[in-house]
Design a protein around this motif. Structure first.
Motif, PDB file in Angstrom:
ATOM      1  N   ARG A   2       0.842  -1.198   0.000  1.00 35.39           N
ATOM      2  CA  ARG A   2       0.000   0.000   0.000  1.00 35.39           C
ATOM      3  C   ARG A   2       0.875   1.244   0.000  1.00 35.39           C
ATOM      4  O   ARG A   2       1.969   1.234   0.565  1.00 35.39           O
ATOM      5  N   LYS A  11      -3.873   0.480  -2.747  1.00 35.00           N
ATOM      6  CA  LYS A  11      -3.206  -0.817  -2.806  1.00 35.00           C
ATOM      7  C   LYS A  11      -2.539  -0.905  -4.180  1.00 35.00           C
ATOM      8  O   LYS A  11      -3.160  -0.581  -5.200  1.00 35.00           O
ATOM      9  N   SER A  34      -7.064   1.318  -5.759  1.00 34.45           N
ATOM     10  CA  SER A  34      -5.852   0.592  -6.127  1.00 34.45           C
ATOM     11  C   SER A  34      -5.132   1.284  -7.278  1.00 34.45           C
ATOM     12  O   SER A  34      -5.736   2.019  -8.060  1.00 34.45           O
TER      13      SER A  34
END
Length: 99
Positions: A2, A11, A34
Protein backbone atom coordinates in the motif's frame (compact mmCIF):
# COMPACT_ATOMS: atom_id res chain seq x y z
CA UNK A 1 1.74 -3.26 -0.85
CA UNK A 2 0.00 0.00 0.00
CA UNK A 3 1.08 3.58 -0.65
CA UNK A 4 -0.21 6.75 0.96
CA UNK A 5 -0.49 9.86 -1.22
CA UNK A 6 -1.99 13.10 0.10
CA UNK A 7 -3.81 11.35 2.95
CA UNK A 8 -5.31 8.68 0.69
CA UNK A 9 -4.16 5.07 0.56
CA UNK A 10 -4.00 2.88 -2.53
CA UNK A 11 -3.21 -0.82 -2.81
CA UNK A 12 -0.55 -1.47 -5.49
CA UNK A 13 -1.21 -4.54 -7.63
CA UNK A 14 0.01 -6.03 -10.89
CA UNK A 15 -2.81 -6.77 -13.33
CA UNK A 16 -3.39 -7.77 -16.93
CA UNK A 17 -4.50 -4.43 -18.35
CA UNK A 18 -4.59 -5.47 -21.99
CA UNK A 19 -2.17 -4.67 -24.75
CA UNK A 20 -2.10 -0.87 -24.54
CA UNK A 21 -2.63 0.21 -20.91
CA UNK A 22 0.52 0.33 -18.76
CA UNK A 23 -1.08 1.51 -15.52
CA UNK A 24 -4.28 2.75 -13.89
CA UNK A 25 -5.26 4.43 -10.66
CA UNK A 26 -8.64 4.69 -9.00
CA UNK A 27 -9.89 8.18 -8.11
CA UNK A 28 -9.20 9.44 -4.58
CA UNK A 29 -12.94 9.32 -3.85
CA UNK A 30 -13.08 5.50 -4.14
CA UNK A 31 -13.20 3.51 -0.90
CA UNK A 32 -10.99 0.52 -1.84
CA UNK A 33 -8.58 2.30 -4.15
CA UNK A 34 -5.85 0.59 -6.13
CA UNK A 35 -2.99 1.39 -8.44
CA UNK A 36 -2.75 -1.27 -11.12
CA UNK A 37 0.54 -1.85 -12.94
CA UNK A 38 0.51 -3.96 -16.09
CA UNK A 39 2.00 -7.42 -15.86
CA UNK A 40 3.51 -6.72 -19.31
CA UNK A 41 5.97 -4.27 -17.72
CA UNK A 42 9.26 -6.09 -17.26
CA UNK A 43 11.90 -3.35 -17.47
CA UNK A 44 12.72 -1.65 -14.17
CA UNK A 45 12.90 1.87 -15.61
CA UNK A 46 9.55 1.57 -17.40
CA UNK A 47 7.89 0.13 -14.29
CA UNK A 48 9.38 2.96 -12.23
CA UNK A 49 8.04 5.51 -14.73
CA UNK A 50 4.52 4.05 -14.73
CA UNK A 51 4.45 3.80 -10.94
CA UNK A 52 5.56 7.44 -10.61
CA UNK A 53 2.99 8.43 -13.24
CA UNK A 54 0.15 6.83 -11.29
CA UNK A 55 1.43 8.27 -7.98
CA UNK A 56 1.47 11.75 -9.51
CA UNK A 57 -2.17 11.27 -10.50
CA UNK A 58 -2.89 10.28 -6.90
CA UNK A 59 -1.21 13.45 -5.62
CA UNK A 60 -2.49 15.83 -8.29
CA UNK A 61 -5.73 14.39 -9.62
CA UNK A 62 -6.59 17.62 -11.44
CA UNK A 63 -3.42 17.87 -13.56
CA UNK A 64 -3.51 17.27 -17.30
CA UNK A 65 -2.36 13.84 -18.57
CA UNK A 66 0.35 15.43 -20.72
CA UNK A 67 1.90 17.16 -17.68
CA UNK A 68 1.83 13.92 -15.67
CA UNK A 69 3.40 11.98 -18.58
CA UNK A 70 6.33 14.36 -18.93
CA UNK A 71 6.96 14.70 -15.19
CA UNK A 72 6.85 10.92 -14.62
CA UNK A 73 9.26 10.28 -17.48
CA UNK A 74 11.73 12.90 -16.25
CA UNK A 75 11.56 11.80 -12.60
CA UNK A 76 11.95 8.11 -13.49
CA UNK A 77 14.94 8.86 -15.70
CA UNK A 78 16.62 10.92 -12.98
CA UNK A 79 15.95 8.31 -10.28
CA UNK A 80 17.15 5.51 -12.56
CA UNK A 81 20.43 7.40 -13.10
CA UNK A 82 20.78 7.55 -9.31
CA UNK A 83 20.34 3.79 -9.09
CA UNK A 84 16.62 3.45 -8.28
CA UNK A 85 15.20 0.13 -9.45
CA UNK A 86 12.00 -1.83 -9.01
CA UNK A 87 12.62 -5.56 -8.82
CA UNK A 88 9.66 -6.95 -10.75
CA UNK A 89 10.09 -10.45 -9.32
CA UNK A 90 9.99 -9.11 -5.75
CA UNK A 91 6.90 -7.01 -6.51
CA UNK A 92 5.14 -10.08 -7.95
CA UNK A 93 6.19 -12.25 -4.97
CA UNK A 94 4.86 -9.65 -2.51
CA UNK A 95 1.54 -9.50 -4.35
CA UNK A 96 1.23 -13.30 -4.36
CA UNK A 97 1.75 -13.39 -0.58
CA UNK A 98 -1.11 -10.92 -0.10
CA UNK A 99 -3.63 -12.98 -2.09
Amino acid sequence: MRVKLRNNTWKVVRSDLGSTVRGEIDPPSYVNKSIRLSTRLKKSQELLEVFIHECLHGCFWDLDEEVIDRAAFDIAKALHKLGARIDVSQLDKRQNRLK
